[in-house]
Design a protein around this motif. Structure first.
Motif, PDB file in Angstrom:
ATOM      1  N   CYS A   4       6.416 118.138  51.118  1.00  0.00           N
ATOM      2  CA  CYS A   4       7.629 117.470  51.624  1.00  0.00           C
ATOM      3  C   CYS A   4       7.989 117.916  53.034  1.00  0.00           C
ATOM      4  O   CYS A   4       8.012 119.100  53.330  1.00  0.00           O
ATOM      5  N   ILE A   5       8.262 116.952  53.921  1.00  0.00           N
ATOM      6  CA  ILE A   5       8.692 117.290  55.280  1.00  0.00           C
ATOM      7  C   ILE A   5      10.181 116.971  55.484  1.00  0.00           C
ATOM      8  O   ILE A   5      10.655 116.901  56.605  1.00  0.00           O
ATOM      9  N   ARG A   6      10.914 116.789  54.374  1.00  0.00           N
ATOM     10  CA  ARG A   6      12.375 116.654  54.422  1.00  0.00           C
ATOM     11  C   ARG A   6      12.848 115.507  55.319  1.00  0.00           C
ATOM     12  O   ARG A   6      13.723 115.693  56.167  1.00  0.00           O
ATOM     13  N   CYS A   7      12.250 114.333  55.127  1.00  0.00           N
ATOM     14  CA  CYS A   7      12.643 113.201  55.962  1.00  0.00           C
ATOM     15  C   CYS A   7      13.831 112.447  55.363  1.00  0.00           C
ATOM     16  O   CYS A   7      14.538 111.735  56.060  1.00  0.00           O
ATOM     17  N   GLY A   8      14.019 112.563  54.061  1.00  0.00           N
ATOM     18  CA  GLY A   8      15.160 111.903  53.416  1.00  0.00           C
ATOM     19  C   GLY A   8      14.896 110.479  52.961  1.00  0.00           C
ATOM     20  O   GLY A   8      15.776 109.849  52.358  1.00  0.00           O
ATOM     21  N   ALA A   9      13.704 109.955  53.224  1.00  0.00           N
ATOM     22  CA  ALA A   9      13.442 108.549  52.869  1.00  0.00           C
ATOM     23  C   ALA A   9      13.592 108.306  51.371  1.00  0.00           C
ATOM     24  O   ALA A   9      14.091 107.264  50.949  1.00  0.00           O
ATOM     25  N   CYS A  10      13.171 109.290  50.557  1.00  0.00           N
ATOM     26  CA  CYS A  10      13.216 109.059  49.100  1.00  0.00           C
ATOM     27  C   CYS A  10      14.648 108.852  48.626  1.00  0.00           C
ATOM     28  O   CYS A  10      14.916 107.996  47.784  1.00  0.00           O
ATOM     29  N   MET A  44      13.720 113.897  45.729  1.00  0.00           N
ATOM     30  CA  MET A  44      13.068 115.167  46.049  1.00  0.00           C
ATOM     31  C   MET A  44      13.844 116.331  45.437  1.00  0.00           C
ATOM     32  O   MET A  44      13.255 117.320  45.000  1.00  0.00           O
ATOM     33  N   CYS A  70       7.639 107.538  50.607  1.00  0.00           N
ATOM     34  CA  CYS A  70       7.436 108.940  51.006  1.00  0.00           C
ATOM     35  C   CYS A  70       6.264 109.044  51.979  1.00  0.00           C
ATOM     36  O   CYS A  70       5.147 108.667  51.643  1.00  0.00           O
ATOM     37  N   PRO A  71       6.523 109.551  53.195  1.00  0.00           N
ATOM     38  CA  PRO A  71       5.440 109.609  54.177  1.00  0.00           C
ATOM     39  C   PRO A  71       4.307 110.521  53.728  1.00  0.00           C
ATOM     40  O   PRO A  71       3.173 110.345  54.174  1.00  0.00           O
ATOM     41  N   MET A  72       4.615 111.470  52.846  1.00  0.00           N
ATOM     42  CA  MET A  72       3.595 112.415  52.391  1.00  0.00           C
ATOM     43  C   MET A  72       2.977 111.969  51.067  1.00  0.00           C
ATOM     44  O   MET A  72       2.225 112.715  50.464  1.00  0.00           O
ATOM     45  N   ILE A 103       4.121 111.768  48.085  1.00  0.00           N
ATOM     46  CA  ILE A 103       4.366 112.713  46.992  1.00  0.00           C
ATOM     47  C   ILE A 103       4.674 111.912  45.724  1.00  0.00           C
ATOM     48  O   ILE A 103       5.556 111.044  45.748  1.00  0.00           O
TER      49      ILE A 103
END
Ligand code: SF4
Lengths: 224, 472
Positions: free
Chosen positions: B314-320, B343, B374-376, B378
């Motif tokens: 997780c890169i903590r982008c907040g999209a989820c 998340m 999620c950009p990653m 996950i």
């Protein structure tokens, strides 16, 4: 066991499938040495006038203003014109960058130029960028006497000179340049990638310019 | 921070009836979702970049110990200090020791979820050190004595009228009749008030979006510039980062930068991406005299090798959370701890224990939107299901739920009985509906029918219809 060894050994226990760690070590050493590039967006792969145009387009899209001048001799005039257009006093603070020091400021006798870091009392600061990245209209600034970091953040107006020959397509090219100047594995103390003036969307998601950093970012592209 | 997750249901009900909150939450759906869509569409390579971002972080986690060691060597070589903290308490002690040694009275802070995780502000205050949040959203909630309700937009749950009220209450030195009706006037006021704090601070504390092993660099990504003033002006810069923030090289940072802002705010690039390596150098006219990095584990190493390892990407982008229909209805506070939304539903149980947080992985419709943005990449729904399974194994769910599932399992293993029960159920519902096609009240099911009708079954049971040759 101290905290460091305890954390590292916990990680290692979950990572190791055999006591032989040499393959993992070799992988890491190689990646750090060769720093392979990932996917580089095709958008930045343009040259000459097209690259400058992309840089300007992307910078303006994030609310930076851009002026283009033919040669460095015209930079002092562009600075003075910007300050006038914003009804600001004819005063600016810059670092010791030799390219800024060589500018013919005497062509603008009204303009008071001071040198050194900012203590928060300057309305306008002038910096020379290490590079401009066309991909996103980003300017790259590095710390030191030449371009003190405080000038990037404390003045309300930040003016940045970018030479057309320092415009690159993507971030990867910036790293090549950083390694050629500071050496592999080294960095200046601070490297700032700046994409537009400071902003906040924290109140009701309304996007506002001029949060804690500069309210405006003015880029002066020289040559090209 | 006190965990209020056990009261999730009550928190959520209160949130749904809070009209101010509902008004503010309307901005999440219209704002973030549309912006992310535009951001993703801005780059043809975006989906491919998500794949390589995922692969990159998988590679890092496989070699995490080695990259941490390489990173540490580089920080030390550039004149910085590395401190290792196994627990939140260790991290708090390390930070207070640095502040005490420097005689710090005021500490400015850039936005950092890790400092929320370790409840640093309360601790500093107890030691007589004044922490000042400088991100506009964080500053607002600090004035209110609240916690962030979103990992990148901490004050997203508030309206501008609420903020204006807080500023009038706290900024007593300013004219009472000043106009604070527009966000822009609020911003200017905060800028002026905080400027003095930046210049007065003794220590600046920031988080880190990434740590670069190749160069010993910490990176913060912000829009306001507060993080930069926080770390540039004081005597010392303290970076608080969890161990999984490591990336190998500067090129790897590029990959993550290209997906982070687009996923978070839809920007192609955040305004300030700042790379910091060590303290002020011999020829530096500005910058902090000391540079410290606190590497926090706090339960993360224990996630490695488990079904929750993927969460460490997780890169903590907040999209989820922006895309989560549950978050959009109840906001972040209802989740009851630092990390909200999908998340948080996965991470919070790993960090504070499933015993207290069992409601969180259940607060999901399993619509899968979180994973799809999620950009990653996950697999958040999969991990929420894993938590539900653990909850079941530990017999933590309520008795009625266990009884119901037990009954279903009993029937599912006896096909004859199952078919019979399904027929009875179908007949029962059809009778209850009285031919109106819907059931307004269901015995034992009024949790459902209180708010909506239950559609009555039409035709035979699925199995009967399948047998009869009906195919979709
Ligand atoms: S889980 Fe994915 S979408 Fe959610 S904050 Fe982390 S990286 Fe972003």
């Amino acid at each position: 066991m101290n905290a460091r060894d305890s954390i590292l050994s916990k990680i290692r226990r979950s990572r190791l499938s055999s006591p032989d760690d040499s393959a993992r070590r070799a992988t890491v050493t190689e990646r750090l040495r060769s720093h392979p590039a990932g996917i580089v967006p095709a958008r930045g792969a343009v040259e000459g006038e097209a690259r400058i145009a992309l840089f300007v387009e992307k910078a303006e899209a994030v609310f930076a203003s851009v002026a283009r001048v033919a040669s460095s001799a015209e930079v002092p005039g562009a600075v003075a014109a910007y300050l006038r257009s914003k009804n600001l006093p004819q005063a600016i603070r810059r670092g010791e960058d030799p390219r800024l020091a060589a500018l013919p400021f005497d062509t603008e006798p009204q303009l008071a130029v001071s040198v050194g870091p900012s203590d928060g009392h300057d309305l306008a600061g002038l910096s020379q960028a290490l590079a401009g990245v066309a991909e996103t209209g980003t300017v790259v600034l590095t710390s030191g006497r030449d371009n003190p970091t405080t000038l990037n953040f404390l003045p309300e107006h930040h003016l940045v000179v970018v030479s057309a020959e320092d415009l690159v397509g993507d971030y990867e090219t910036v790293w090549a340049k950083v390694r050629s100047i500071w050496g592999a594995g080294s960095m200046p103390r601070a490297l700032n990638m700046i994409t537009g003036p400071s902003r906040s969307g924290d109140i009701e998601q309304t996007m506002l310019l001029g949060a804690h950093g500069p309210r405006s970012l003015h880029l002066i592209v020289v040559g090209g | 921070m006190k965990v209020t997750s056990p009261a999730f249901k009550e928190n959520a009900t209160a949130a749904i009836h809070d009209t101010q909150l509902q008004k503010a939450l309307g901005n999440v759906e219209t704002g973030f979702v549309a912006k992310r869509k535009k951001g993703a569409a801005s780059l043809p390579e975006f989906e491919a970049l998500r794949d390589s971002a995922r692969d990159l972080k998988i590679h890092v986690l496989k070699h995490l110990d080695l990259y941490l060691e390489a990173y540490e060597r580089k920080v030390i070589a550039s004149g910085g200090h590395v401190h290792w903290a196994e627990t939140a308490e260790d991290a708090r002690r390390i930070v207070t020791d640095i502040c005490r040694r420097l005689g710090a009275k005021t500490v400015t802070k850039g936005k950092s979820m890790i400092t929320e995780e370790i409840a640093l502000n309360d601790h500093l205050e107890a030691q007589g050190i004044r922490p000042v949040e400088t991100d506009l959203g964080e500053y607002i909630i600090q004035l209110r004595g609240e916690h962030p309700s979103h990992i990148i937009a901490p004050a997203v749950h508030l309206t501008k009228e609420q903020v204006a009220g807080d500023f009038r209450r706290v900024h007593e030195h300013l004219a009472v009749d000043r106009d604070l009706s527009e966000p822009v006037t609020l911003l200017s006021e905060a800028r002026a008030v905080l400027r003095e704090q930046f210049l007065a601070a003794d220590v600046g504390i920031t988080g880190a979006n990434f740590l670069v092993a190749e160069t010993g660099t910490s990176i913060i990504v912000t829009n306001e510039g507060n993080g930069d003033l926080t770390q540039t002006l004081p005597k010392a810069h303290v970076v608080l980062a969890s161990i999984e923030k490591i990336v190998p090289t500067l090129e790897d940072v590029d990959t993550l930068m290209r997906v982070l802002a687009r996923s978070a705010t839809g920007q192609e690039m955040s305004v300030y991406t700042t790379f910091s390596t060590g303290p002020r150098r011999a020829d530096d006219p500005d910058g902090p005299g000391e540079y410290h990095v606190v590497l926090l584990d706090n339960g993360r190493s224990a996630m490695l090798g488990t079904e929750f390892e993927d969460m460490l990407r997780c890169i903590r982008c907040g999209a989820c959370m922006n895309h989560c229909p549950v978050y959009q209805q109840i906001g972040g506070h209802a989740y009851g701890w630092v990390y909200p939304g999908p998340m948080g539903a996965v991470l919070t149980p790993t960090l504070v224990g499933i015993e207290q947080t069992g409601h969180l992985p259940n607060a999901s419709t399993f619509c899968g939107r979180c994973e799809s943005v999620c950009p990653m990449r996950i697999p958040l729904p999969r991990m929420m299901r894993a938590w539900r399974a653990r909850e079941w194994e530990k017999a933590l769910n309520p008795g009625t739920q266990r009884f119901g599932l037990g009954l279903w399992a009993f029937l599912a293993r006896r096909p004859g009985l199952y078919r019979l029960a399904a027929r009875i159920g179908r007949w029962g519902l059809a009778t209850l509906s009285g031919g109106r096609g819907r059931v307004a009240r269901l015995p034992l099911g009024d949790g459902w029918t209180k708010h909506r009708d239950m559609p009555a079954p039409e035709g035979g049971t699925f199995m009967d219809r399948w047998k009869a040759g009906e195919r979709p």
